[in-house]
Scaffold this motif. Structure first.
Motif, PDB file in Angstrom:
ATOM      1  N   ASN A   2       2.896   1.016  36.143  1.00 54.59           N
ATOM      2  CA  ASN A   2       1.942   2.078  35.896  1.00 54.59           C
ATOM      3  C   ASN A   2       1.673   2.308  34.417  1.00 54.59           C
ATOM      4  OD1 ASN A   2       1.581   2.577  38.600  1.00 54.59           O
ATOM      5  ND2 ASN A   2       3.210   4.072  38.683  1.00 54.59           N
ATOM      6  N   GLU A   3       2.540   1.861  33.563  1.00 60.45           N
ATOM      7  CA  GLU A   3       2.373   2.072  32.126  1.00 60.45           C
ATOM      8  C   GLU A   3       1.771   0.815  31.512  1.00 60.45           C
ATOM      9  OE1 GLU A   3       1.847   3.311  28.731  1.00 60.45           O
ATOM     10  OE2 GLU A   3       2.765   4.791  30.049  1.00 60.45           O
ATOM     11  N   PHE A   4       0.528   0.905  31.066  1.00 62.11           N
ATOM     12  CA  PHE A   4      -0.188  -0.268  30.594  1.00 62.11           C
ATOM     13  C   PHE A   4       0.358  -0.815  29.287  1.00 62.11           C
ATOM     14  CE2 PHE A   4      -3.456   2.102  33.099  1.00 62.11           C
ATOM     15  CZ  PHE A   4      -3.337   1.294  34.218  1.00 62.11           C
ATOM     16  N   LEU A   5       0.901   0.054  28.437  1.00 64.55           N
ATOM     17  CA  LEU A   5       1.498  -0.446  27.194  1.00 64.55           C
ATOM     18  C   LEU A   5       2.729  -1.287  27.480  1.00 64.55           C
ATOM     19  CD1 LEU A   5       1.160   2.712  24.916  1.00 64.55           C
ATOM     20  CD2 LEU A   5      -0.245   0.651  24.917  1.00 64.55           C
ATOM     21  N   VAL A   6       3.503  -0.894  28.478  1.00 61.47           N
ATOM     22  CA  VAL A   6       4.675  -1.675  28.872  1.00 61.47           C
ATOM     23  C   VAL A   6       4.230  -3.011  29.460  1.00 61.47           C
ATOM     24  CG1 VAL A   6       6.691  -1.767  30.395  1.00 61.47           C
ATOM     25  CG2 VAL A   6       6.119   0.359  29.218  1.00 61.47           C
ATOM     26  N   ALA A   7       3.201  -2.976  30.309  1.00 56.98           N
ATOM     27  CA  ALA A   7       2.687  -4.223  30.893  1.00 56.98           C
ATOM     28  C   ALA A   7       2.199  -5.165  29.802  1.00 56.98           C
ATOM     29  CB  ALA A   7       1.566  -3.913  31.877  1.00 56.98           C
ATOM     30  N   ALA A   8       1.499  -4.648  28.808  1.00 64.28           N
ATOM     31  CA  ALA A   8       1.029  -5.488  27.701  1.00 64.28           C
ATOM     32  C   ALA A   8       2.203  -6.089  26.938  1.00 64.28           C
ATOM     33  CB  ALA A   8       0.142  -4.674  26.758  1.00 64.28           C
ATOM     34  N   MET A  20      -5.066  -5.258  34.524  1.00 60.60           N
ATOM     35  CA  MET A  20      -5.116  -4.013  33.764  1.00 60.60           C
ATOM     36  C   MET A  20      -6.543  -3.479  33.742  1.00 60.60           C
ATOM     37  SD  MET A  20      -2.659  -5.260  30.656  1.00 60.60           S
ATOM     38  CE  MET A  20      -2.268  -3.654  30.023  1.00 60.60           C
ATOM     39  N   PRO A  21      -6.718  -2.158  33.804  1.00 54.71           N
ATOM     40  CA  PRO A  21      -8.063  -1.589  33.727  1.00 54.71           C
ATOM     41  C   PRO A  21      -8.722  -1.893  32.385  1.00 54.71           C
ATOM     42  CG  PRO A  21      -6.481   0.041  34.467  1.00 54.71           C
ATOM     43  CD  PRO A  21      -5.706  -1.153  34.021  1.00 54.71           C
ATOM     44  N   ARG A  22      -9.981  -2.218  32.429  1.00 50.27           N
ATOM     45  CA  ARG A  22     -10.709  -2.636  31.231  1.00 50.27           C
ATOM     46  C   ARG A  22     -10.753  -1.549  30.152  1.00 50.27           C
ATOM     47  NH1 ARG A  22     -16.701  -4.310  32.303  1.00 50.27           N
ATOM     48  NH2 ARG A  22     -15.528  -5.501  33.809  1.00 50.27           N
ATOM     49  N   TYR A  23     -11.120  -0.343  30.524  1.00 52.12           N
ATOM     50  CA  TYR A  23     -11.366   0.686  29.523  1.00 52.12           C
ATOM     51  C   TYR A  23     -10.169   1.586  29.228  1.00 52.12           C
ATOM     52  CZ  TYR A  23     -16.113  -0.842  30.225  1.00 52.12           C
ATOM     53  OH  TYR A  23     -17.233  -1.613  30.321  1.00 52.12           O
ATOM     54  N   THR A  24      -9.059   1.369  29.884  1.00 48.38           N
ATOM     55  CA  THR A  24      -7.882   2.182  29.604  1.00 48.38           C
ATOM     56  C   THR A  24      -6.802   1.385  28.893  1.00 48.38           C
ATOM     57  OG1 THR A  24      -6.917   1.689  31.756  1.00 48.38           O
ATOM     58  CG2 THR A  24      -8.266   3.669  31.591  1.00 48.38           C
ATOM     59  N   THR A  25      -7.138   0.199  28.463  1.00 43.35           N
ATOM     60  CA  THR A  25      -6.160  -0.682  27.846  1.00 43.35           C
ATOM     61  C   THR A  25      -6.467  -0.864  26.364  1.00 43.35           C
ATOM     62  OG1 THR A  25      -5.951  -1.842  29.929  1.00 43.35           O
ATOM     63  CG2 THR A  25      -5.070  -2.941  28.003  1.00 43.35           C
ATOM     64  N   ASP A  26      -5.561  -0.426  25.514  1.00 42.88           N
ATOM     65  CA  ASP A  26      -5.689  -0.608  24.074  1.00 42.88           C
ATOM     66  C   ASP A  26      -4.718  -1.701  23.658  1.00 42.88           C
ATOM     67  OD1 ASP A  26      -5.973  -0.492  21.359  1.00 42.88           O
ATOM     68  OD2 ASP A  26      -5.032   1.472  21.137  1.00 42.88           O
ATOM     69  N   LEU A  27      -5.252  -2.832  23.264  1.00 42.37           N
ATOM     70  CA  LEU A  27      -4.396  -3.965  22.889  1.00 42.37           C
ATOM     71  C   LEU A  27      -4.214  -4.057  21.380  1.00 42.37           C
ATOM     72  CD1 LEU A  27      -5.695  -6.654  25.406  1.00 42.37           C
ATOM     73  CD2 LEU A  27      -3.703  -5.168  25.591  1.00 42.37           C
ATOM     74  N   HIS A  28      -4.411  -2.958  20.681  1.00 42.36           N
ATOM     75  CA  HIS A  28      -4.261  -2.928  19.226  1.00 42.36           C
ATOM     76  C   HIS A  28      -2.890  -3.432  18.791  1.00 42.36           C
ATOM     77  CE1 HIS A  28      -3.520  -1.038  15.274  1.00 42.36           C
ATOM     78  NE2 HIS A  28      -4.765  -1.425  15.064  1.00 42.36           N
ATOM     79  N   ASP A  29      -1.850  -3.085  19.540  1.00 38.13           N
ATOM     80  CA  ASP A  29      -0.489  -3.516  19.185  1.00 38.13           C
ATOM     81  C   ASP A  29      -0.186  -4.948  19.604  1.00 38.13           C
ATOM     82  OD1 ASP A  29       0.101  -1.030  18.059  1.00 38.13           O
ATOM     83  OD2 ASP A  29       0.776  -0.223  19.983  1.00 38.13           O
TER      84      ASP A  29
END
Length: 70
Positions: A2-8, A20-29
């Motif tokens: 459920n946590e997209f940062l963890v999945a990334a 992952m949802p397109r608009y709720t995912t920040d891949l800056h890190d």
């Protein structure tokens, strides 16, 4: 997950992929990751219930499980 940062982070550290949802995912890190759209995903969801046997006898639990098709 459920946590997209963890999945990334998991995808970044391994050879796996994640949906992952397109608009709720920040891949800056994780600039090395790439989002790819799915044209016809035909996805579903599996729901698992982990419970003690006596818990499964409760009326409210039976109601929820009957609504989910479990």
């Amino acid at each position: 997950m459920n946590e997209f940062l963890v999945a990334a982070a998991v995808v970044s550290a391994s050879g796996c992929i994640a949906l992952m949802p397109r608009y709720t995912t920040d891949l800056h890190d994780h600039p090395e990751l790439v989002l790819r759209p799915l044209s016809h995903p035909a996805l579903g969801r599996y729901i698992d219930c982990l419970a003690r046997p006596e818990t499964l006898e409760r009326a409210n639990v039976k109601t929820v499980l009957s609504e989910t098709g479990a």
